[in-house]
Design an enzyme around this catalytic site. Structure first.
Site: not given
Length: 268
Positions: A17-19, A21-22
């Protein structure tokens, strides 16, 4: 991890999951439960010992905690006895009509004696594919007359994310997952981008149909790695695996020739 994992694995792919770090998210990083899910990928790698693994994440991972988050993740991967390299790839450099930036982290088992090379760009910035070429033919197509050609009816809220107009003469912006209907507006200023237009901007072919709803389609499209960019990464993986096969074959030939020379030597 209750189900058994394959015993023989060449490649492990992961998009943890990237949310968190975004730059488009709240940037909680490791302080959020999702921010630690890369450790699940580490567990899979530890158990299956693939020749190579590939992890994908957002550009924001490179700046989270002044770069310390990425360093921590790479160190954790390296502890598994892998040579790890990362590179920021821009989807538009590979023929995708979208300025999507993603960090591609690749690890190769050290005992394979091979170094992964990220794919080289095939286009320079002057040759990027503009939206007019990618989705121009859908501009005046009625809603619903083409697969997934439905769009969000969310009103315009100037100054907020997704409430801007795309340019016909440039690649599109990053197709996001959590936009709650606030996907960018078409350059004609009459409507927002349809799910099919978003899919094309991600480089999905028109025969790839998304179910069950437009909202779900937007999320699936935004979560995806652009297939065309993924193909270029896959070719680089194939090249590495071929290189390893050649290396192993040479070693076997050397062992065979070496043993043959001993067996044919005259006794003293």
């Amino acid at each position: 991890f209750n189900k058994p994992l394959p015993k023989h694995v060449d490649v492990v792919l992961g998009g943890f999951p990237c949310q968190d770090f975004s730059h488009a998210g709240k940037r909680k990083g490791f302080n959020a439960k999702r921010g630690l899910l890369y450790q699940s990928m580490i567990e899979v790698i530890k158990r299956t010992k693939p020749t190579i693994f590939v992890a994908e994440n957002v550009r924001g991972l490179m700046t989270m905690d002044n770069g310390e988050a990425l360093k921590t993740i790479i160190r954790d991967f390296e502890k598994l006895d892998y040579t790890v390299a990362y590179k920021l790839l821009v989807a538009a450099d590979y023929g995708v009509p979208q300025v999507r930036e993603r960090v591609i982290i690749v690890g190769t088992r050290k005992d394979r004696h091979a170094i992964f090379k990220h794919p080289m760009p095939i286009l320079n910035k002057d040759a990027w594919v503009p939206l007019k070429r990618a989705i121009g033919d859908l501009e005046n197509v009625e809603e619903g007359e083409f697969a997934n050609h439905y769009w969000s009816k969310a009103k315009m809220f100037p100054g907020t994310q997704g409430n801007s107009y795309v340019s016909s003469d440039k690649p599109g912006p990053t197709m996001r997952t959590e936009h709650h209907g606030n996907i960018e507006w078409h350059w004609n200023k009459k409507r927002r981008l349809s799910a099919r237009e978003a899919a094309r901007i991600q480089s999905f072919p028109d025969n790839f149909i998304f179910y069950p709803s437009t909202s779900s389609a937007y999320k699936q499209i935004g979560n995806a790695v652009p297939p065309v960019m993924a193909w270029h990464i896959a070719v680089s993986i194939q090249n590495l695996l071929d290189e390893i096969d050649v290396h192993n074959s040479q070693i076997e030939d050397f062992k065979f020739n070496d043993s043959s020379s001993y067996s044919s030597s005259p006794m003293l």
